[in-house]
Each structure stands twice: as structure tokens, then as C-alpha cells.
Design a protein around this motif. Structure first.
Motif, PDB file in Angstrom:
ATOM      1  N   LYS A 152       0.833  -1.207   0.000  1.00 46.47           N
ATOM      2  CA  LYS A 152       0.000   0.000   0.000  1.00 46.47           C
ATOM      3  C   LYS A 152       0.869   1.259   0.000  1.00 46.47           C
ATOM      4  O   LYS A 152       0.586   2.217  -0.718  1.00 46.47           O
ATOM      5  N   ARG A 153       1.931   1.236   0.829  1.00 45.91           N
ATOM      6  CA  ARG A 153       2.809   2.407   0.854  1.00 45.91           C
ATOM      7  C   ARG A 153       3.499   2.602  -0.489  1.00 45.91           C
ATOM      8  O   ARG A 153       3.548   3.718  -1.018  1.00 45.91           O
ATOM      9  N   TYR A 154       4.037   1.498  -1.036  1.00 46.05           N
ATOM     10  CA  TYR A 154       4.684   1.616  -2.344  1.00 46.05           C
ATOM     11  C   TYR A 154       3.676   2.008  -3.423  1.00 46.05           C
ATOM     12  O   TYR A 154       3.993   2.795  -4.329  1.00 46.05           O
ATOM     13  N   GLY A 155       2.460   1.450  -3.338  1.00 43.30           N
ATOM     14  CA  GLY A 155       1.437   1.804  -4.320  1.00 43.30           C
ATOM     15  C   GLY A 155       1.060   3.264  -4.243  1.00 43.30           C
ATOM     16  O   GLY A 155       0.892   3.936  -5.276  1.00 43.30           O
ATOM     17  N   LEU A 156       0.934   3.805  -3.012  1.00 40.94           N
ATOM     18  CA  LEU A 156       0.630   5.230  -2.868  1.00 40.94           C
ATOM     19  C   LEU A 156       1.773   6.086  -3.387  1.00 40.94           C
ATOM     20  O   LEU A 156       1.544   7.109  -4.063  1.00 40.94           O
ATOM     21  N   PHE A 157       3.006   5.665  -3.108  1.00 42.70           N
ATOM     22  CA  PHE A 157       4.154   6.422  -3.609  1.00 42.70           C
ATOM     23  C   PHE A 157       4.215   6.412  -5.128  1.00 42.70           C
ATOM     24  O   PHE A 157       4.413   7.462  -5.767  1.00 42.70           O
ATOM     25  N   LEU A 158       4.028   5.215  -5.711  1.00 44.70           N
ATOM     26  CA  LEU A 158       4.067   5.122  -7.172  1.00 44.70           C
ATOM     27  C   LEU A 158       2.918   5.892  -7.800  1.00 44.70           C
ATOM     28  O   LEU A 158       3.089   6.528  -8.862  1.00 44.70           O
ATOM     29  N   THR A 159       1.741   5.864  -7.168  1.00 44.74           N
ATOM     30  CA  THR A 159       0.610   6.621  -7.703  1.00 44.74           C
ATOM     31  C   THR A 159       0.892   8.111  -7.667  1.00 44.74           C
ATOM     32  O   THR A 159       0.611   8.845  -8.632  1.00 44.74           O
ATOM     33  N   THR A 160       1.468   8.587  -6.556  1.00 41.49           N
ATOM     34  CA  THR A 160       1.790  10.012  -6.457  1.00 41.49           C
ATOM     35  C   THR A 160       2.821  10.424  -7.493  1.00 41.49           C
ATOM     36  O   THR A 160       2.681  11.466  -8.153  1.00 41.49           O
ATOM     37  N   VAL A 161       3.861   9.596  -7.638  1.00 42.75           N
ATOM     38  CA  VAL A 161       4.893   9.913  -8.635  1.00 42.75           C
ATOM     39  C   VAL A 161       4.305   9.907 -10.041  1.00 42.75           C
ATOM     40  O   VAL A 161       4.625  10.775 -10.874  1.00 42.75           O
ATOM     41  N   SER A 162       3.421   8.945 -10.330  1.00 43.36           N
ATOM     42  CA  SER A 162       2.818   8.869 -11.658  1.00 43.36           C
ATOM     43  C   SER A 162       1.948  10.087 -11.944  1.00 43.36           C
ATOM     44  O   SER A 162       2.004  10.662 -13.043  1.00 43.36           O
ATOM     45  N   VAL A 163       1.154  10.503 -10.947  1.00 40.63           N
ATOM     46  CA  VAL A 163       0.295  11.682 -11.141  1.00 40.63           C
ATOM     47  C   VAL A 163       1.132  12.931 -11.361  1.00 40.63           C
ATOM     48  O   VAL A 163       0.845  13.755 -12.252  1.00 40.63           O
ATOM     49  N   LEU A 164       2.182  13.096 -10.554  1.00 42.23           N
ATOM     50  CA  LEU A 164       3.046  14.265 -10.723  1.00 42.23           C
ATOM     51  C   LEU A 164       3.763  14.235 -12.067  1.00 42.23           C
ATOM     52  O   LEU A 164       3.922  15.286 -12.716  1.00 42.23           O
ATOM     53  N   PHE A 165       4.181  13.051 -12.484  1.00 47.42           N
ATOM     54  CA  PHE A 165       4.861  12.957 -13.784  1.00 47.42           C
ATOM     55  C   PHE A 165       3.918  13.333 -14.922  1.00 47.42           C
ATOM     56  O   PHE A 165       4.300  14.062 -15.855  1.00 47.42           O
ATOM     57  N   ILE A 166       2.681  12.846 -14.840  1.00 47.59           N
ATOM     58  CA  ILE A 166       1.726  13.165 -15.902  1.00 47.59           C
ATOM     59  C   ILE A 166       1.374  14.644 -15.887  1.00 47.59           C
ATOM     60  O   ILE A 166       1.266  15.291 -16.944  1.00 47.59           O
ATOM     61  N   ALA A 167       1.177  15.207 -14.662  1.00 47.09           N
ATOM     62  CA  ALA A 167       0.722  16.586 -14.557  1.00 47.09           C
ATOM     63  C   ALA A 167       1.804  17.598 -14.917  1.00 47.09           C
ATOM     64  O   ALA A 167       1.507  18.645 -15.521  1.00 47.09           O
ATOM     65  N   PHE A 168       3.061  17.301 -14.561  1.00 44.47           N
ATOM     66  CA  PHE A 168       4.109  18.301 -14.725  1.00 44.47           C
ATOM     67  C   PHE A 168       5.112  17.986 -15.825  1.00 44.47           C
ATOM     68  O   PHE A 168       5.946  18.839 -16.131  1.00 44.47           O
ATOM     69  N   VAL A 169       5.041  16.796 -16.399  1.00 43.84           N
ATOM     70  CA  VAL A 169       5.993  16.456 -17.457  1.00 43.84           C
ATOM     71  C   VAL A 169       5.257  16.055 -18.732  1.00 43.84           C
ATOM     72  O   VAL A 169       5.423  16.692 -19.784  1.00 43.84           O
ATOM     73  N   LEU A 170       4.472  15.006 -18.640  1.00 42.76           N
ATOM     74  CA  LEU A 170       3.868  14.464 -19.852  1.00 42.76           C
ATOM     75  C   LEU A 170       2.844  15.412 -20.460  1.00 42.76           C
ATOM     76  O   LEU A 170       2.877  15.690 -21.672  1.00 42.76           O
TER      77      LEU A 170
END
Length: 383
Positions: A152-170
Motif C-alpha cells: 500500500k505504501r509503495y502503491g501510494l508512492f508510485l501513484t503520487t509519482v505517476s500523477v506528478l509525472f503526468i501533470a508536470f511532465v507528460l
């Protein structure tokens, strides 16, 4: 001699050679007859229950193995017995089988309930193996819960990183790449002016259909170092900070690249959040776009008052000509009203706009002579 005994049965004991010469033999002594005792009666034997006779195997039923010669003896013929009456069978009492004793288990006495026995079983005594299995099950459960928490912790971390990557990079890179190929049909400022009731006039044109005077005038008025900086004019920013520290009218230091990023991607209100996004998009378009495309997008999205967006709509609305036919003075007047297009007028300018337009004409001549607009105008590039 015993009168009951037959003389024929008495043996003659005289030898045969002396039997003729001798006198008649004397009678032999009478033998002692043992007393006969009657036989003791045999004990009566209870009649045993006859068992079922096993079927007799006949010689004909015996199959000789392969390769073994047949028996030389003739088959045995059993005498047929006279038919005897079938014995009466007496049924023996059935034998009683005793089950092996069961291990004693704890069984509580049933409670006296009026509505029956309780449905919940009472706990039974646990053996040593059951305790070990229960301990192992608890350990495995703790391990599984630990894995789930880590996932759950890793999933939340990966989800946060993915959202930030999509919002600020992709998403920004895709957005800027799309505007590199075509002009945006609208901007947030156009939508705001349309909501205020203005009629929006927007006609994007390529830079080769714009007058070179408007390109030089805008560079001279807004960003003299446009072709040399990478989106941010550090010297202009330092000068603006010193002027603002002395007090008086606030002076800006935004470059054409910064204004292009604000007009195409962001909202017009001033805030530190918008300034941060403006910095990010400025660096992005400076990295992805050529300078010629940046000045072209700026001239097609800039506001010139009364719902006119883009140099083509402003030239036709203010002077009745296309953007390709603008004179140096007309181009200077349009560049002079860019800081406040809704308050200043380019077609009937006031004293301030006239002085500013005259100054822009002189600086545009310097831009042409020094070829400082060569990154946007092919004709200003040295041959």
C-alpha cells in the motif's frame, strides 16, 4: 474243559510224531478265562453344528499347466453315497463384535435449555500440535499483513509519482508540442473577454505574412535581447528590482517568451503560483520551440483591445489593412499600446502613446541596423 467251549476250537498241543504211539492224550489243563468287564459307556458328545461342506474339486476341473504331462493315474471315482436325510441346522447365536475403545474427549454436559441444545460448540482441549499450528498461522498472518502494508505504501508512492509525472511532465510537453505545430484556437484570456461580453476577433497568420516592421517594433518595445537570452533576461530583471525598490510605478521585466507562455497556457491574474508555472512553461518552450515560432505565437495571441487578438485582427480593426501592409509608424503604435491595450488607443493615440511610438520607431531602426532580430526575420540575417 469248559462245557461252553467247543472242542474243535481247542488246539492240539501233542507233537505230530508222538501222536500215533502214545496213549490217548490226557486232557490239557483248562486255561484261565479272564473275567470280562463291561465297557464303560462313552461320554455323550454334543452334536456339533455341521458346517457347510466345501465343494469338492474334481479331476476334470484341474487344468494341467502348459507343457506338463497329464497324470498317469486314472481319475478317481467316488462311490455314490446313499442319500442321507439333510441334517437340521441349528442357527447359532450371532457373535457380538466389540468396537475398540475411543479416546476420551471433553464433552461438556448439555445445558438444560428449554429450546434445545446450544448451537455454538464449546471449546475443546487443544493439543500441542494445534498450538504450534495456531502459532504458525499467526506468524504467517502477520507477515501477510506486513506485505500488504508495504504494498500500500509503495502503491501510494508510485501513484503520487505517476500523477506528478503526468501533470508536470507528460501533459505540458504534449501540450507545448501540439502548439508547436499549430496555433491555439483560443486562450483563457479570450474566454474571459468573451464572458465579459466582448466580441472576439482572432485570425492567426504565419510570420511570413506579417510585416517585418511589426516584428522589429515589438522586439524593440518589449524585449531588446530576445535573440540572445534563453527565455529570461537577467539584466532586465535586476534593473526592474532596483527600480521597484526605489518606489514609484511598478516596472516589469517579462520577456517575450514569458508573455507567450502566459498567453497560451495560463490565466492572466498575477500571483506567485502563476509566476511559477510561467517560469516552467517558458523554459519548456525555449527548449522545444525555435525563436521564430515563439515570436509568431506571441503576435498571434497578444491582446490589442476591444476583443481583437492577434496582429491580423488588430491591423484590420485599427488601420483597415492586413498585418503584411503595416507601416513603421502603425507598427510602432500597435507595439506602444501592448502593455495596456484596453486603456490606450492605437488609432487615436494620446500624447503618451505618441511619444512612446516615436521612441519605438527609433529603436526599431536600431534593431534593423544591428540585426538583433535575425533569429525571427530571415531578411535581417547576415548574408
Amino acid at each position: 474243559m469248559n462245557p461252553d467251549e467247543d472242542p474243535k476250537d481247542t488246539p492240539d498241543e501233542t507233537p505230530p510224531e508222538n501222536r500215533a504211539e502214545s496213549d490217548p492224550p490226557a486232557p490239557p489243563p483248562e486255561p484261565e478265562i479272564p473275567e470280562l468287564t463291561p465297557p464303560e459307556p462313552e461320554p455323550e458328545v454334543e452334536a456339533a453344528v455341521p458346517l457347510a461342506a466345501e465343494p469338492k474339486l474334481r479331476e476334470e476341473d484341474i487344468q494341467t499347466p502348459f507343457g506338463e504331462p497329464p497324470s498317469p493315474f486314472p481319475p478317481r471315482v467316488e462311490a455314490e453315497l446313499e442319500a442321507e436325510p439333510e441334517p437340521e441346522y441349528i442357527e447359532a447365536p450371532p457373535e457380538s463384535y466389540e468396537l475398540p475403545p475411543e479416546e476420551p474427549s471433553y464433552q461438556p454436559a448439555p445445558a438444560a435449555f428449554d429450546f434445545g441444545e446450544p448451537e455454538i460448540p464449546m471449546p475443546q482441549t487443544q493439543r500441542r500440535g494445534d498450538k504450534q499450528r495456531a502459532r504458525d498461522a499467526r506468524i504467517n498472518l502477520d507477515l501477510d499483513l506486513g506485505r500488504i502494508k508495504r504494498r500500500k505504501r509503495y502503491g501510494l508512492f508510485l501513484t503520487t509519482v505517476s500523477v506528478l509525472f503526468i501533470a508536470f511532465v507528460l501533459a505540458p510537453v504534449t501540450w507545448a508540442g501540439a502548439y508547436l505545430l499549430f496555433d491555439p484556437p483560443s486562450t483563457l484570456l479570450m474566454m474571459q473577454r468573451a464572458a465579459e461580453g466582448q466580441t472576439i476577433r482572432h485570425q492567426p497568420v504565419p510570420i511570413n505574412r506579417m510585416s517585418p516592421h511589426i516584428v522589429r517594433a515589438v522586439i524593440a518595445a518589449e524585449d531588446a535581447n530576445f535573440c540572445t537570452h534563453d527565455g529570461f533576461d537577467v539584466e532586465a530583471i535586476q534593473d526592474a528590482m532596483r527600480a521597484n525598490a526605489r518606489g514609484g510605478r511598478t516596472r516589469g521585466a517579462s520577456t517575450i517568451s514569458q508573455q507567450t507562455a502566459k498567453n497560451l497556457f495560463l490565466w492572466p491574474e498575477r500571483s506567485w503560483v502563476r509566476k511559477g508555472f510561467e517560469t516552467y512553461f517558458t523554459a519548456l518552450i525555449e527548449f522545444m520551440w525555435p525563436k521564430r515560432r515563439i515570436i509568431e505565437a506571441y503576435l498571434n495571441a497578444a491582446e490589442w483591445g476591444d476583443g481583437n487578438f492577434g496582429v491580423e485582427a488588430a491591423a484590420r480593426s485599427r488601420f483597415g489593412v492586413s498585418a503584411a501592409d503595416l507601416t513603421p509608424l502603425q507598427a510602432a503604435r500597435l507595439a506602444a499600446v501592448l502593455p495596456s491595450p484596453n486603456r490606450w488607443s492605437a488609432e487615436s493615440p494620446g500624447p503618451y502613446v505618441r511619444r512612446r511610438a516615436a521612441s519605438i520607431v527609433e529603436r526599431a531602426r536600431i534593431v534593423r541596423n544591428e540585426r538583433t532580430a535575425s533569429c525571427a526575420l530571415i531578411m535581417d540575417r547576415p548574408s
